[in-house]
Design an enzyme around this catalytic site. Structure first.
Site: not given
Ligand SMILES: [Zn+2]
Length: 373
Positions: A194, A278, A331, A334, A350, A353, A360
């Site tokens: 990233d 990216e 995320c 998950c 998140c 989860c 980053d």
């Molecule tokens: Zn998650």
């Protein structure tokens, strides 16, 4: 494996040599502008647009008359400038085609070169010899180098040398063909990377590279010098001094940034078997005023460009994520995607989860996971 590579270093020129270099750069600029004018003229008159070869022939005739001053410089300088002009035309036509194919590119017709941005540059070919602390160029003779031993003296075939000026400093960039060991991808791992504002690069295995602190200091200095310059009268002696100070500070920041990017890309290409980057829509982001500076600093395009060619040298595959892949909003634990993420949220929380992770690093892991998707 044979590769093409450029090495750039600073020259240590005396006054006479500086003048000769300025003359060569002037001849190159003249030839470029003259050639561009000739091309435009021919096009408007409905004639065949002359190529670099045609123009060089024409220029040689003019040298026997009004352009006799050109005999003082190596014939390479104007010749190579005309070649650059042909290149600029080729790029222009390529962009026109891309535009017609619906791509979002600026077409940009080749522009006349002005002395406003410094004395410019010129390229020489032919008998070029590199020594420990000097370089010998056709017509210019032996020029001292500021840094000893940076340019390769052995095992290389020198193709050309480009001499350029920036903020009253002279540089030479030599293009060489050299043999390097074949890439060894074995034993290396893949990673997502990233590119960011706070850190230059964050790697999915937890590693990363910070932006050099000198960069931030340099930027602060540039801002101050810009304010100073704006208070000076244009064209006055003090105004010129302030402009030179600003140009010097600017070129320092550019060097620091380039150096950091080179270190980061070399390290990644040598230690990873593949990296996923990216695909940032830089055009869109540059409109955001606040981000513009930061984006420009990090030099995303430059990063990707270096990554691509160094990847080839060291056996590291470079993959670019789809532009719509939500690497920041997803995320990495998950896979849930948040509808929005504020720029100042440095940590990713998140709600599904319960994962809490550096923003980053989360993005870098998401990029890596694309490899296994
Ligand atoms: Zn998650």
């Amino acid at each position: 494996m044979k590769i093409l590579r450029a090495f750039k270093t600073e020259l240590d020129l005396n006054k006479v040599q500086q003048t000769i270099c300025a003359c060569h750069a002037g001849a190159a600029r003249f030839a470029y502008n003259w050639g561009l004018a000739r091309k435009i003229e021919a096009y408007q008159a409905g004639q065949k647009v002359p190529t670099a070869i045609d123009l060089h022939r024409e220029l040689n005739v003019l040298k026997q008359g009004e352009l006799a001053w050109m005999y003082a410089v190596s014939k390479c300088a104007p010749q190579e400038a005309l070649r650059n002009l042909d290149q600029a035309y080729a790029h222009f036509f390529r962009r026109v085609k891309e535009k017609q194919a619906g791509k979002n590119v600026k077409v940009g017709f080749p522009r006349f070169k002005s002395k406003k941005n410094g004395l410019g540059s010129f390229r020489l070919t032919g008998a070029i010899h590199i020594f420990e602390n000097a370089i010998q160029l056709p017509r210019l003779g032996r020029l001292r180098l500021k840094e000893r031993g940076y340019l390769p003296t052995r095992g290389v075939h020198v193709l050309s040398a480009t001499v350029s000026e920036r903020a009253r400093r002279w540089f030479v960039s030599v293009q060489v063909e050299m043999e390097i060991p074949d890439p060894q991808p074995a034993g290396k791992s893949a990673a997502g990377v990233d590119l960011g504002i706070v850190r230059l690069a964050t790697v999915s295995d937890g590693g990363g590279i910070d932006n050099p602190r000198a960069l931030k200091q340099g930027l602060t200095r540039i801002k101050r010098l810009q304010r100073q310059l704006s208070r000076r009268q244009t064209g006055s002696a003090n105004g010129k001094k302030a402009a030179l100070r600003l140009a010097k500070a600017h070129s320092r920041v550019v060097n620091i940034r380039k150096n950091a990017l080179h270190q980061a890309t070399s390290w990644l290409a040598k230690t990873k078997s593949a990296v996923v980057l990216e695909d940032l829509n830089v055009n869109g982001m540059l409109k955001n005023h606040h981000l513009a500076q930061a984006i420009a600093d990090v030099g995303l395009y430059e990063f990707r460009r270096q990554m691509s060619y160094k990847g080839g040298w060291y056996g590291c595959e470079v993959l670019i994520a789809d532009r719509f892949y939500p690497s920041s909003k997803r995320c990495s634990g998950c896979g849930q995607v948040k509808p929005a993420l504020l720029l100042n949220e440095r940590e990713y929380h998140c709600g599904y989860c319960g994962l809490v992770i550096d923003r980053d690093l989360n993005a870098a892991i998401n990029l890596e996971q694309l490899l296994y998707a």
